[in-house]
Design a protein around this motif. Sequence first.
Motif, PDB file in Angstrom:
ATOM      1  N   UNK A   1      17.721 -13.009   0.105  1.00 51.07           N
ATOM      2  CA  UNK A   1      16.745 -13.551  -0.838  1.00 51.07           C
ATOM      3  C   UNK A   1      16.240 -14.944  -0.472  1.00 51.07           C
ATOM      4  N   UNK A   2      16.121 -15.203   0.804  1.00 50.13           N
ATOM      5  CA  UNK A   2      15.491 -16.462   1.227  1.00 50.13           C
ATOM      6  C   UNK A   2      14.990 -16.292   2.656  1.00 50.13           C
ATOM      7  N   UNK A   3      14.117 -17.172   3.062  1.00 53.42           N
ATOM      8  CA  UNK A   3      13.555 -17.106   4.395  1.00 53.42           C
ATOM      9  C   UNK A   3      12.251 -16.340   4.442  1.00 53.42           C
ATOM     10  N   UNK A   4      11.650 -16.211   5.631  1.00 55.38           N
ATOM     11  CA  UNK A   4      10.367 -15.512   5.782  1.00 55.38           C
ATOM     12  C   UNK A   4      10.442 -14.087   5.246  1.00 55.38           C
ATOM     13  N   UNK A   5       9.447 -13.702   4.488  1.00 63.47           N
ATOM     14  CA  UNK A   5       9.363 -12.346   3.968  1.00 63.47           C
ATOM     15  C   UNK A   5      10.123 -12.108   2.687  1.00 63.47           C
ATOM     16  N   UNK A   6      10.957 -13.099   2.261  1.00 58.83           N
ATOM     17  CA  UNK A   6      11.764 -12.880   1.060  1.00 58.83           C
ATOM     18  C   UNK A   6      10.914 -12.843  -0.203  1.00 58.83           C
ATOM     19  N   UNK A   7       9.709 -13.400  -0.121  1.00 58.67           N
ATOM     20  CA  UNK A   7       8.842 -13.430  -1.297  1.00 58.67           C
ATOM     21  C   UNK A   7       7.975 -12.169  -1.423  1.00 58.67           C
ATOM     22  N   UNK A   8       8.034 -11.291  -0.422  1.00 62.45           N
ATOM     23  CA  UNK A   8       7.210 -10.083  -0.447  1.00 62.45           C
ATOM     24  C   UNK A   8       7.826  -9.055  -1.392  1.00 62.45           C
ATOM     25  N   UNK A   9       7.035  -8.573  -2.328  1.00 59.02           N
ATOM     26  CA  UNK A   9       7.506  -7.576  -3.289  1.00 59.02           C
ATOM     27  C   UNK A   9       7.464  -6.186  -2.659  1.00 59.02           C
ATOM     28  N   UNK A  10       8.207  -5.221  -3.220  1.00 58.25           N
ATOM     29  CA  UNK A  10       8.135  -3.846  -2.699  1.00 58.25           C
ATOM     30  C   UNK A  10       6.706  -3.309  -2.678  1.00 58.25           C
ATOM     31  N   UNK A  11       5.920  -3.614  -3.684  1.00 59.86           N
ATOM     32  CA  UNK A  11       4.537  -3.134  -3.727  1.00 59.86           C
ATOM     33  C   UNK A  11       3.721  -3.721  -2.584  1.00 59.86           C
ATOM     34  N   UNK A  12       3.925  -5.010  -2.309  1.00 60.83           N
ATOM     35  CA  UNK A  12       3.208  -5.651  -1.211  1.00 60.83           C
ATOM     36  C   UNK A  12       3.635  -5.068   0.126  1.00 60.83           C
ATOM     37  N   UNK A  13       4.920  -4.794   0.269  1.00 64.22           N
ATOM     38  CA  UNK A  13       5.413  -4.205   1.518  1.00 64.22           C
ATOM     39  C   UNK A  13       4.817  -2.822   1.738  1.00 64.22           C
ATOM     40  N   UNK A  14       4.739  -2.042   0.682  1.00 63.52           N
ATOM     41  CA  UNK A  14       4.163  -0.697   0.793  1.00 63.52           C
ATOM     42  C   UNK A  14       2.686  -0.772   1.161  1.00 63.52           C
ATOM     43  N   UNK A  15       1.986  -1.697   0.545  1.00 66.94           N
ATOM     44  CA  UNK A  15       0.565  -1.857   0.854  1.00 66.94           C
ATOM     45  C   UNK A  15       0.367  -2.271   2.308  1.00 66.94           C
ATOM     46  N   UNK A  16       1.221  -3.187   2.794  1.00 66.08           N
ATOM     47  CA  UNK A  16       1.122  -3.634   4.180  1.00 66.08           C
ATOM     48  C   UNK A  16       1.352  -2.464   5.140  1.00 66.08           C
ATOM     49  N   UNK A  17       2.351  -1.631   4.823  1.00 65.48           N
ATOM     50  CA  UNK A  17       2.630  -0.473   5.688  1.00 65.48           C
ATOM     51  C   UNK A  17       1.447   0.481   5.685  1.00 65.48           C
ATOM     52  N   UNK A  18       0.869   0.726   4.513  1.00 66.89           N
ATOM     53  CA  UNK A  18      -0.265   1.642   4.409  1.00 66.89           C
ATOM     54  C   UNK A  18      -1.454   1.136   5.212  1.00 66.89           C
ATOM     55  N   UNK A  19      -1.716  -0.182   5.155  1.00 68.75           N
ATOM     56  CA  UNK A  19      -2.825  -0.749   5.918  1.00 68.75           C
ATOM     57  C   UNK A  19      -2.570  -0.634   7.413  1.00 68.75           C
ATOM     58  N   UNK A  20      -1.327  -0.855   7.821  1.00 69.58           N
ATOM     59  CA  UNK A  20      -1.006  -0.810   9.252  1.00 69.58           C
ATOM     60  C   UNK A  20      -1.106   0.596   9.816  1.00 69.58           C
ATOM     61  N   UNK A  21      -0.992   1.616   8.963  1.00 65.55           N
ATOM     62  CA  UNK A  21      -1.054   2.995   9.420  1.00 65.55           C
ATOM     63  C   UNK A  21      -2.270   3.732   8.865  1.00 65.55           C
ATOM     64  N   UNK A  22      -3.229   2.973   8.354  1.00 63.87           N
ATOM     65  CA  UNK A  22      -4.412   3.585   7.762  1.00 63.87           C
ATOM     66  C   UNK A  22      -5.452   3.987   8.792  1.00 63.87           C
ATOM     67  N   UNK A  23      -6.516   4.604   8.301  1.00 63.98           N
ATOM     68  CA  UNK A  23      -7.571   5.101   9.185  1.00 63.98           C
ATOM     69  C   UNK A  23      -8.530   4.017   9.631  1.00 63.98           C
TER      70      UNK A  23
END
Length: 815
Positions: A305-327
């Motif tokens: 719960x600290x350091x880079x990426x610790x502030x990213x919520x599950x929803x934000x992580x899912x959105x990032x993954x979807x964008x990285x694998x989107x069309x």
Amino acid sequence: MSHVGVPRGTVRKRRSLALLTVGVLTIPVLAGCSSGDEETARGVPQDIAPAARETVADGSTVNWAVDAPPATFNAFQADADSATTRITGALLPTLFPMDRTGQPKLNPDYLESAKIIEREPKQVVLYKLNQQAVWSDGREIGAPDFVAQWRALRGKDSAFWTARNAGYERIEKIERGADDLQVRVTFSKPYADWRALFSPLYPKEITGSPDAFNDGARTTLKNTAGPFVLRSVSKSKGTVTLARNPRWWGDRAKLDTLVFRAVAAKDRTQALADGTVDVADVDAATADRITLARRDRGNNGQPLNHGPGSEITPAQALRSWAQAHGSDEDAAEIAQAAREKNRKAVVAYAAEQKALRDFAVRKSLEPAYTQLALNGESGPLADDRVRRAVARALDREELARTVLGPLGLPAKPLGSHLALAGQPGYKDGSGALGEQNTKEAQALLADAGWTRGGAAEPPKDTKAGSEAEKKDGKDGKDAEADAEKKTTDDAEADKDSTDKADKDSTDKADKGSADNEAAAEREKADRASADRDSEDSAASRDEGLYIVGDDNKPGAPAPATVGSASAVHVLAPARTAAVQGTALLRQAGLLGEDGAVAATDKQPGGAAGAYAPVGTAAPAPAAAKGQLGKDGKTLTLRFVLPSGPGSQSLRSVGDKIAVMLEKIGIGTEITKVPDESYFKDHIASGAYDLALYSWPATAYPATDGRPIYAKPEPATDGSLLVEQNYTRVGTDHIDQLFDKAAAELDEKAARELMKQADARIWAAAGSIPLFQRPQLVAVDKKLANVGAFGFAAPRYQDIGFKNRQAAGSPADRKK
């Protein structure tokens, strides 16, 4: 440096340094504790992981971080700094180092004894040297070394570029005693702080000639007498390497080598993680990193719960993954790059945290205190009633909690200008000024003529400000008579105030626990309200921008000058103040090519960039918030703070102080300036009303404290001689008390004189001590006898690793 024995107005060839620690200043509020006795004022103990010498392994190297390479190895030159002090402490004799209680203690490695053997007709001190004490070339330490240092520092030969000579100018002669190991020092005038002399002691080869003193000792020390010798200096690497002294007669140094390495504060976390340094003063952020690293050991070493990426919520992580694998290929490419960057940051952070698990944070209180300085030279603060109102508006306990509470250190405001808690002679003298009291602060302002409707009144013929100015048609003589009468009255008031404060403190101690609990609840609610007020006030101060350099803006206050002088002469430094602020002076350009302090020209119109960086937010116009005024002018004070990245806590304290002052009708114009101009353009030159800076502790307040609180006097050229009194507030009586204490050979009587001086300084309200500064030191957890030393000087010969296995680990030790 003291002016004891020197005619007023005499300008001796000296330089000035101030301990202005910009990046880590923090501050508490003015709560006027008034009853603290010497016996009850306990200091915070040192934290150095003490270990017996037999449990410390022989060999290996320790890398110790310093702010910068030493500008000189001559501790008596103007640009000597903290690195100079740290390094020479391992190389040269210190006859009376401070112990853990802040007292000077005889060093048996160099002295068998040292004491006053005659008081009449003149003071004579006899030093009996350790018969084994020798310089690194084999020559015994003796009277010739004492004589050479006295002649270099006594101030009679301007060829020696010396920053201070306090005490040395009082020596009449130095003679050989009954044998070569005895040194007789005869004083022309009594000198109570004689133990401060000859520390560090240099060999006669360095102090015997101006060339060796001025230039030779800047870059090297060919002859030393400590547990270590100077092996090498590398400017390119920023290192000074010491090696064990084969001629050392005392306890043999445990380390083979000791390396002092220049590491900027911002780079210390990385330096600790990669093993570049083993010991480093750190800020609260780095200390938190180390604490978290040790906490996360049970989490497989991964940051929790600290350091880079610790502030990213599950929803934000899912959105990032979807964008990285989107069309959408362009969006996917951007998202993939961002995810890769974040992944690398997480890996790097986790690796640092894993390495930081090998360190511990040693905590104590630094032998230095932070103060709020009130410039009494001109403007509203020239009136002592306004200064006292400012002081009595402050809640020093709240400020102390803000800084020290989160670190787990005692959050107590400091009660003395001349001693720190735990030192002999410490007593809370703040009762001479009075406790925090909003109503009494408002009454003081009203008495000084500052009222709610004063900003709308037309200007009067008389000047606003000091109570010593003409009033009600009185001529100058009448005003002077009134001022002198008030001085006499103030002297009685100081005593009455102190007595009353002592009684009040005793009465308060008798209150029941129910009252204490109720007060705690009220205090909690008040803090919450103050925090909301602080946010509102900060928001209001950020409204609107002005660009520095665009002069003559409607309604903008003109920068104040210091009296009518065209320059300020800043004279000799206090003995212990001349070690940590020099780098700041050099960066600011205050030191000339020869090390002399340059005169600071005043620019009444203000130079572009002199008061704030371009784009600094201006305070909101003095408006209908109940702000006080007089003769058509609002009561607004210029509050100068540093803008550097390491000064966040200082600025936070400044904001809290501004909120406290706003409650009594005083507006503040907070100006954030670059660190390099903070001292030269504002503190030393007097271009401020309120400022925050620090002074170091001393075992010799009569000598070291006098220049800080000496009454400024005009020089023949129209400039102002302020010594180190950057508040420009002083009295003849305070000076006289310092002079008496410096000549008082009875230690108990001298301490009583210093307590009287401290009460007077409190009553003058030019300097408001806030708290002793925190000391945080990151140390390899396998190291012993090193860390947060507090008052005490390090015993370098005892520092080492607790076992041979740790000392031999190549992962931890780099040579």
